[in-house]
Structure formats: structure tokens, C-alpha cells
Scaffold this active site. Structure first.
Site, PDB file in Angstrom:
ATOM      1  N   SER A   1       0.843  -1.198   0.000  1.00  0.00           N
ATOM      2  CA  SER A   1       0.000   0.000   0.000  1.00  0.00           C
ATOM      3  C   SER A   1       0.883   1.255   0.000  1.00  0.00           C
ATOM      4  CB  SER A   1      -0.940  -0.050   1.204  1.00  0.00           C
ATOM      5  OG  SER A   1      -2.015   0.831   1.035  1.00  0.00           O
TER       6      SER A   1
ATOM      7  N   ARG B   1     -11.702   6.500   9.661  1.00  0.00           N
ATOM      8  CA  ARG B   1     -11.139   5.161   9.739  1.00  0.00           C
ATOM      9  C   ARG B   1     -12.170   4.078   9.389  1.00  0.00           C
ATOM     10  NH1 ARG B   1      -6.805   1.703   9.522  1.00  0.00           N
ATOM     11  NH2 ARG B   1      -7.006   0.060  11.050  1.00  0.00           N
TER      12      ARG B   1
ATOM     13  N   ASP C   1      -8.331  -6.953  -4.376  1.00  0.00           N
ATOM     14  CA  ASP C   1      -8.009  -5.600  -3.928  1.00  0.00           C
ATOM     15  C   ASP C   1      -8.698  -4.602  -4.863  1.00  0.00           C
ATOM     16  OD1 ASP C   1      -6.898  -3.193  -3.110  1.00  0.00           O
ATOM     17  OD2 ASP C   1      -4.810  -3.816  -3.383  1.00  0.00           O
TER      18      ASP C   1
ATOM     19  N   HIS D   1      -7.751  -5.514  -0.146  1.00  0.00           N
ATOM     20  CA  HIS D   1      -6.491  -4.775  -0.085  1.00  0.00           C
ATOM     21  C   HIS D   1      -5.580  -5.273   1.037  1.00  0.00           C
ATOM     22  CE1 HIS D   1      -3.808  -1.393  -0.586  1.00  0.00           C
ATOM     23  NE2 HIS D   1      -3.977  -1.028   0.667  1.00  0.00           N
ATOM     24  N   ASP D   2      -6.160  -5.600   2.172  1.00  0.00           N
ATOM     25  CA  ASP D   2      -5.363  -6.035   3.325  1.00  0.00           C
ATOM     26  C   ASP D   2      -4.715  -7.396   3.150  1.00  0.00           C
ATOM     27  OD1 ASP D   2      -5.447  -3.815   4.883  1.00  0.00           O
ATOM     28  OD2 ASP D   2      -6.869  -4.584   6.362  1.00  0.00           O
TER      29      ASP D   2
END
Lengths: 395, 395
Positions: B166, B235, B339, B372-373
Site C-alpha cells: 500500500s 477510519r 483488492d 487490499h489487506d
């Protein structure tokens, strides 16, 4: 879930005429309305508009259900000076897919709304004060049941079609389920039988932004001082989900606005300079957030998103088919290829469950780069589907 | 962009040992640091950790660049009582892909950060007060230049690899571009050469939530009373973008928490009952928002997201290739199939531009449902790629 958007939409190709100047009307229902949650209100108002004429048999009505941020004003203008027509003016009018030379088109602001129908901002007859959070918990079925009272009031015997996109699609399908004798056709666009965890998550963040804004005050805010910051943030975020990555890239890309970029040699102490609006896409979202605050009520946003999140046509056994057992209407469900909020698979699932339940249902897929909002925008492919579906009914 | 997440991640499969108890250290650089924007600060500190031993040739170092919400603590525990190890403990350790029996692994909290390195919460030596928005505008290149000072300080002659996912991937690639003599290998995971309009849009909404929180106060807030509401909302929203629709559905679906659902017959006047946390996914996001507020500074969030948004390796002519003209490092770029924040195509684009520029670059794609993680989570496929890339270097 949004209004047609001047920035993203090309001027809709009109393949028909305009309905001209229109005037909203109020249907005041003085009968008690009982909600799914058990709570009652002694009366309610629905603000609505109609276009075209009801035929002698009272069978040529099309009922339009609006999406989360929509309202009753879906065609024509309220005055010659209006900058924009109603939100679905590209589809409703003489010679258009919902042809007002043939059909009597009705659209009402939903129960719970903030654009003239009874909702959280309306006075509670019991207290004389605004309902705010004393407004009962609201479901998609509640909204439909209120719509049905209006349809009876207007003397409509049966509806040629009930139509809607996104939240409007949920209502349209619920109409066909709950009023099988009243609905001959149902059209659901960019919708779902139940929201995914991701769609719930986005709504939850929006509600969190509103409810944590100190101005929300447990829902008890004055008309002119609501949680505007939270509502704008909720809308900005939601707006991203209505558009595709590709449409944002092709419209805005990484284009910057004027001189917002920090010149070399400047310190960043000027917050407005460093963290202010720099990219065009930021400016666009800011505008979306601000204009939404000017026309929408934060509590209605809470009630509507909660109704969306709780909507689920699946039975306790997880099966969807049984929801359509009593449905008699012909159905068209349309998914849009770039919709990632209510993906095409979720639309297809509805049509397939209807078919398994023995209904006359069709799934159609429209190729579009414009994301969830595709159903609102100029699409000859969609127009042709709508025309064909209506024409296919034997008179 | 996030820390490994106990709720979504299965316990990482350890195919190696642990680095044990580790202790962060501070590198205090007393030399002036000049930012890309032209501003200077008279000194700065980087908090860092190292694992393993630097070899005699001083050539076996791996430099880890953390993502937006990460920090210097990527392996081991600070005490035996620590509930969780560092954020990349599954990858760093004896016998693990970044094998501390062979490599000297370094990770520092980025310049601008809030976890020990100099950033907006640090005292400005000129005024004695916190920098807050007097901290200079920050770029990915600035962060890398500060890292490079640390690497010199540690006596490292050349880096076997610079690695990151990222935002960390942006830094890793920038390292290879700006310090070709220092970097022999570069690994970018789930990253991009520039963010899409959609990624900028999500960051812009997060910044808007923070900056419109009255507690932000133009960035000038006391340590214990920052814009916690805005930061938590930012967040929560961002966290949705780190996960795939599919992973949210399989983990949470539409599962509800206990008795939050409104019983029939109850009015909705109880806001907590009707609009409170109802679905498991809402509860999960609330938890993410709250725990983030406890460990992160809102101004750092603004500086880091702005650095992300402004990062763009494309030249004025729109070409990416030229960015890699001087790069000498071998490169591995890895995209993850699910992702949608930094989609695999954006990772592939980097490797292809490197190849066109004459670099030794490889693109690899890891199939994963975790969004994405994925780069943070247990993935034998990823581990094998990392091992093979490192092993392929002729000693």
C-alpha cells in the site's frame, strides 16, 4: 440512490416531449397508519405528482418509487425558471419510455421522507412538536402500504407497472409481493433482495457521521441547525458508492483545481492551502455534500438507510423463492454491469427466484460504465427495455 | 493500509520462529531536513526497530516501509504480556520469508508519523509547542529521504530489499528510484504508481470528516482532545475499502448482534434501540474506529493521506516508464485479485513500465478473497514469492 447528476450525466437524450409545468399535490390520509413495528400515527400526508391522464378503465397507471435521496418530483418543472427538471425527466413524458400520452404516471415522496410527506420533520399531532426520533421505525413495507393508500385515493384500479431503482426497486418488488391484485407489472432497476455486509457498512458509517455530530443531539435539532457536517460527510461517502471507479477516472482523473497545489518553498502552516480542496474530484464531492444538506433531513437519512439495511426478502431458511409465491405481476429486473453497490448478480438473483416461484420474470443486463446511478442516466438500451416491457402487456 | 486484523485474519501460519522481545530505538538526526515543499526542520527523530544482525559486509539489510496506519513495530513483542505481536510478524522472523537468521530487518515509523517519529504531534524546536499544521507539507519522497538517513546511520552499505504494501509500496518503489546505488531489490505489494480518482475521493471524505470536527480546530488541538469523532468516521470508512465485499459477506453477512433489533410494538423513540449498532459488521467497524482513535493522530492522518493522493510517478507526458530510467534494483510487484482500492491492474502497470524501462521486474498475482489487506494476512502463496525473490539474488 441519487438524483441525476448534472456533472456526470450528459444532457439526457430526449426521445420525446416534456410534461411541462407540474404542480405537486398533497394526499392527506386521516386514517390511522400502523407500522410494521406496531407503532401508529393518527394521520399522514404524502406529497405527490402525476403526469398524463388516468383512463376510463382506471388501469393505465405507472407508479414510480424513488431512491434514497429522491422525491416526488420526477418529471417536468415547477416553474419556467427551474434550472433542472424532475429527476427522471429523461424517462417520463409524451413519447418517452413512460409515455404520458398513454400512461398515468404517479410518484410520491415516501412516508418518512422530508420533501413534503410525513416524516421526522413533520409535527407530531400528539405533541405539536416535530416527530424527530418519535417517528416510528420504518420499513420498506411501511412505505409501500402508504403508497397503496394514495393509489386507492386516486381511484386507480390496477397498476400497469410499479417501477423503481435502488431503494425504489425494493419498494417496487415489495408492491408486487404485498398487493398482487393491484400490480400487473413490476420493474426493479439496480436493486437487491437484501443488502450485502459492505452496503450495510457504508450506511452504518454514514449514520455514525450524523449521530456523532453534536448538532444531531439525539435527533432533536431545530429545523435550521441540524447535523449538517455529519450529513454532508455521509452523502460524500455514499456518493462514491453510486459511481464506478472508471466513471470517476474518466470524468475527474487526477485533475487539479486552479492553484490549490502548494508551491515549492511554502510551509504548510496554511491548512486551507495544504489540506483544502486540491483535486477536481474533491471539489465535486464537497459540492454533492453541501447541496444535499440544503435539501435533505438528517433523521430521514437515518430512517431510510435503516429501512434499506433491514430489507430482506429471504425467508428464515435463507430461500428467496418463497417471497414471490403470491406474486402475479410480470417482472423485469435490470442489473448494470458497473454497479458495485447493488451488483448485477444481486439483480439476477431476484429474477431467478421469481422464475423458480413460477412468476413471469426477466433479467436484463445493461452495459454501463456509470456505476449504480446508471439507472438514472441516459441509456437507450434501458429505454428500449422499458418500452418493450410495457408494450408486451396484452391490452 | 491497515494493521493485521484479529477479527478478519486467521492466526497467521508461522512457518518459522519468533524474534522474541524487541525494543524500539530512536535515531535522532541533528541535521536540517529539507522537504520537497522547500520548508525545513532543524532536526528529526525516527523511531525504529531492527531484527537479526547486520553482516560484516553490511549488505544483508531488508528495509520495511509501513502503510498508512502502521508503525515501526512489525515483528516480535515489546513484553511477554503483549496481546499481539508486530503487524508483520507472520513474515519476519527466523526461518520466515524475511528470515532474521539471514537478514537484518529494519522498520521505522515514517517521518510525519505519530508513533515516535517526528510529526505534527512533536514539539517544534522553534516554538516549543507541537508542530500541528506548522509541520511542513509531506511527500512520499520526503519520507524515503528520512529513512535513507537512518539506513546510513545504521551503517548499511546496501539494502538487499526495500519492501512495503500500500503506502509502504509507494515508498519502497520511491526508494529504488531515488537511491539506485543503495537498493538491490524492491518489493511493492498492493500498491500503485498513482491513486485513482476513487481512492482520492475516499481520502478526501476522511479528511473532510476530520477537518469539520469542531475539535480539529484548524489542526490546533491538545494531545488529549483531538477530533476523535472525525478520525473514527474516517477510519471506519477507509476500513471498508481495505476489505473485499466477499470477505465482509463471508465473515459478517447480515448477522445481527444480540437483541439490538427493535421488537414489534415498540416505538422507535429510543434512538439507541433503532439506530444503534444492529448488525455485526456495524459493531466491527465501530471497534475499528475506536481503537484507531486510541493510537493515531488526526493531523498525521491528514499529512499521510495527502502524501498518498499527491504521489504520482507518471511524468508530465503521462508516461510511467521514465520514472524507472535510473533504477537498478530487481523488482517484484504483487497484485491481489480482490483488492479494489489499489487493483491488481495498477500493480501490473508498475512492473510493465519497469520492464519497458529496462529493469529486471516481475509482476505476480496472488489470488485472495481478502481485499487490499491481503498483503498483511496469512498467504503461503505470497510467502513463497517473497522467499523466491530474495533467494534469486546472486550472493
Amino acid at each position: 440512490m441519487t438524483d441525476a447528476d448534472a456533472l456526470l450525466a450528459p444532457a439526457p437524450a430526449t426521445d420525446g416531449g416534456d410534461v411541462g409545468i407540474v404542480r405537486p399535490q398533497d394526499f392527506v390520509c386521516k386514517e390511522t397508519f400502523k407500522f410494521d413495528c406496531g407503532a401508529e400515527i393518527p394521520e399522514f400526508t404524502l406529497r405527490y405528482e402525476t403526469y398524463g391522464q388516468l383512463n376510463a378503465a382506471r388501469t393505465n397507471a405507472i407508479y414510480i418509487c424513488h431512491a434514497l435521496s429522491g422525491d416526488h418530483h420526477c418529471a417536468g418543472r415547477h416553474s419556467a425558471e427551474d434550472r433542472k427538471p424532475g429527476w427522471w425527466d429523461n424517462i417520463i413524458g409524451p413519447g418517452k419510455p413512460f409515455d404520458t400520452d398513454k400512461y398515468f404516471v404517479i410518484c410520491a415522496n415516501c412516508l418518512g421522507g422530508c420533501r413534503g410527506s410525513t416524516g421526522p420533520i413533520s409535527p407530531n399531532p400528539r405533541s405539536g412538536k416535530r416527530y424527530n426520533l418519535d417517528f416510528p421505525a420504518l420499513t420498506i413495507r411501511d412505505m409501500v402500504r402508504a403508497h397503496a393508500r394514495l393509489v386507492d385515493h386516486l381511484g386507480v384500479r390496477s397498476l400497469a407497472a410499479v417501477v423503481g431503482g435502488s431503494m425504489g426497486g425494493m419498494m417496487a418488488i415489495q408492491w408486487a409481493i404485498d398487493f398482487p391484485g393491484k400490480v400487473r407489472g413490476v420493474i426493479g432497476l439496480a436493486t437487491t433482495a437484501r443488502q450485502s455486509a459492505q452496503a450495510i457498512a457504508f450506511n452504518a458509517v454514514g449514520r455514525s457521521a450524523i449521530m456523532q455530530d453534536p448538532a444531531w443531539n439525539q435527533g432533536d435539532y431545530p429545523p435550521d441547525a441540524g447535523p449538517n457536517v455529519g450529513l454532508a460527510v455521509a452523502r460524500m461517502m455514499a456518493h462514491i458508492t453510486y459511481l464506478s471507479n472508471k466513471s470517476l477516472d474518466s470524468k475527474f482523473g487526477r485533475a487539479k483545481r486552479g492553484q490549490a497545489s502548494l508551491p515549492a518553498g511554502t510551509n504548510s502552516g496554511d491548512a486551507a492551502g495544504h489540506f483544502g480542496v486540491e483535486f477536481e474530484v474533491e471539489s465535486y464531492l464537497q459540492h454533492q455534500g453541501q447541496s444535499f444538506v440544503n435539501r435533505f433531513d438528517a433523521n430521514t437519512y437515518l430512517y431510510f438507510t435503516k429501512a434499506l439495511d433491514r430489507f430482506d426478502l429471504h425467508g428464515p431458511d435463507g430461500r428467496l423463492d418463497d417471497a414471490f409465491k403470491a406474486m402475479t405481476a410480470r417482472a423485469l429486473v435490470v442489473g448494470f454491469t458497473s454497479d458495485w453497490l447493488f451488483p448485477k448478480e444481486q439483480n439476477q438473483e431476484i429474477a431467478q427466484a421469481m422464475l423458480r416461484a413460477g412468476c413471469r420474470a426477466t433479467y436484463a443486463e445493461v452495459t454501463s460504465d456509470l456505476g449504480h446511478d446508471s439507472f438514472l442516466l441516459n441509456s437507450p438500451e434501458l429505454y428500449a427495455l422499458l418500452r418493450a416491457f410495457l408494450a408486451a402487456e396484452k391490452a
